[in-house]
Design an enzyme around this catalytic site. Structure first.
Site, PDB file in Angstrom:
ATOM      1  CG  HIS A  52      -3.564 -10.576  10.419  1.00 58.50           C
ATOM      2  ND1 HIS A  52      -2.260 -10.468  10.865  1.00 58.50           N
ATOM      3  CD2 HIS A  52      -3.501 -10.421   9.066  1.00 58.50           C
ATOM      4  CE1 HIS A  52      -1.460 -10.252   9.829  1.00 58.50           C
ATOM      5  NE2 HIS A  52      -2.188 -10.212   8.714  1.00 58.50           N
ATOM      6  CE  LYS A 101      -3.302  -6.158   9.249  1.00 62.29           C
ATOM      7  NZ  LYS A 101      -2.696  -5.093   8.425  1.00 62.29           N
TER       8      LYS A 101
END
Ligand code: C2E
Ligand code: SIN
Ligand code: SIN
Ligand code: SIN
Ligand code: FE
Ligand code: FE
Length: 382
Positions: free
Chosen positions: A264, A239
């Site tokens: 991510h 992330k």
């Protein structure tokens, strides 16, 4: 008391000695886990000089303490260097043979008092690293059979063993240090990622503890459980590479934004996969698999059932439980009953049915972790 035992041939003859050392050497050289190594070395020391007990202590210079692991399954034990024979050896670097401990001020009688054990003899020997620095202490207690005493010959034999195995200990300690550094890096990075996504303060800690609990109850080994506990905090590290406009968006994501968000997992995997380290390898796997679903409809790969590693399946459930139980920028916290309903519905669909059972059977313990690491209510929202 056999004070003149020094002159009697009480210790094993050299060929017996070598046999004993050889029987341990292979295992010692292969052992990279420091706790196992301490136990192995202590067992060898005990066999070599016919002691009733033997402990290998390692010196922690930051705290001036000695620590050890005396048996499989037991916690590490710690003693201060300021007291006792082992502490004295660590501080002075001098070997000691004490065959009348009750008349020696360095001996801590309270230990016997507490344990009910009677110490007759103590032998202590400093262990050095490759550069001659003291890294620990070999300590043997009570020459067997009674009433024999430790001799200079015992000391020589243990010294031989200590020299021979010092390298293994040195390597394992370096390994321990590397892994401690890895743990720090992992937690620091994980917390960095967490700050960016404004996920609540204890998210990584809670996920780690949920994973530990799942692993224990599912029956993974202590070693695997610890590996998972330490590597699971990295699951969302990817992330870091997701733009704020998406990561911090209060509402629902557009299909394009969602496609970016899903990366991510693979981004995290890419970031971690080049390491040879066990901890980072596990973290890479978890980053990759923590959004896979049991029924094969997850991302990024659509892996199904047990094709998803147990670490991935456990982290997936831990992550969702934590996401639902807490406030996110895009959703409020859910009540426990609603979360339990979802897990029941998703049993065999999103989640491994065995793990759902573990969760439901041990709900109290999961809730306890959730309550223990409760976040401050967010200042901006609610
Ligand atoms: P996260 O916030 O850590 O959420 C982890 C997982 O918890 C989600 O993975 C999902 O499986 C579950 N989860 C969270 N909220 C809900 C919910 O309201 N209902 C249900 N049924 N499950 C929920 P998922 O969906 O793959 O999302 C991955 C990440 O993408 C999330 O991590 C979050 O960072 C982000 N995300 C997901 N949906 C949104 C959204 O609507 N807006 C924003 N800004 N981010 C989102
Ligand atoms: C301990 O866990 O008892 C301390 C070990 C260390 O000094 O690394
Ligand atoms: C750390 O914070 O460095 C490790 C935390 C843990 O071992 O639980
Ligand atoms: C494992 O013990 O590592 C796997 C167990 C499972 O697949 O559920
Ligand atoms: Fe995620
Ligand atoms: Fe997460």
């Amino acid at each position: 008391m056999a004070k003149n035992s020094k002159n009697k041939p009480l210790t094993a003859p050299p060929n017996e000695l070598l046999k004993t050392i050889f029987s341990y050497v292979g295992r010692i050289a292969d052992e990279r886990d420091i706790d196992q190594l301490l136990i192995l070395l202590a067992d060898m020391g005990r066999d070599l000089i016919s002691a009733d007990r033997c402990t290998v202590w390692l010196l922690n210079r930051k705290t001036d303490e000695l620590w050890s692991r005396v048996a499989h399954g037991l916690d590490r034990i710690t003693i201060p260097c300021s007291a006792g024979i082992a502490g004295c050896v660590a501080m002075t670097g001098e070997s000691l043979i004490i065959n009348d401990p009750y008349h020696d001020s360095r001996f801590d009688k309270d230990v016997d008092k507490k344990t009910g054990y009677h110490t007759r003899n103590i032998l202590g020997l400093p262990i050095h690293d490759g550069e001659g620095k003291i890294i620990g202490v070999f300590q043997a207690i009570n020459k067997m059979p009674e009433p024999q005493a430790f001799s200079e010959q015992d000391l020589d034999h243990l010294l031989l063993a200590a020299t021979y195995t010092g390298k293994a200990l040195d390597a394992a300690m370096l390994q321990e240090e590397i892994e401690a550094t890895q743990r720090e890096i992992i937690f620091t990075l994980a917390e960095t990622g967490e700050l960016r996504s404004k996920e609540t303060g204890f998210h990584v800690k809670r996920v780690a503890e949920f994973c530990r609990l799942f692993a224990e109850k599912h029956g993974l080994s202590a070693d695997e459980t610890e590996l998972l506990r330490l590597s699971s905090p990295m699951h969302d590290i990817g992330k870091i590479a997701i733009p704020d406009s998406i990561l911090l968006k209060p509402g629902k994501l557009t299909p394009e934004e969602w496609d970016t968000m899903k990366t991510h997992t693979t981004l995290g995997h890419e970031m971690l996969k080049h390491s040879e380290r066990r901890l980072l390898k596990a973290a890479a796997l978890i980053a990759d698999e923590h959004h896979e679903r049991w029924d094969g409809t997850g991302y990024p790969s659509g892996k199904k059932g047990e094709a998803i590693h147990i670490f991935g399946r456990i982290t997936a459930m831990s992550d969702v439980f934590d996401a639902l139980a807490n406030t996110r920028v895009y959703k409020p916290a859910w009540e426990l009953e609603r979360i339990v309903e979802l897990f029941k519905e998703e049993k065999g669909h999103q989640f491994d049915p065995k793990l759902v059972k573990v969760f439901l059977d041990n709900l109290d313990e999961f809730v306890k972790i959730k309550e223990t690491y409760k976040d401050e209510p967010p200042a901006m929202e609610s």
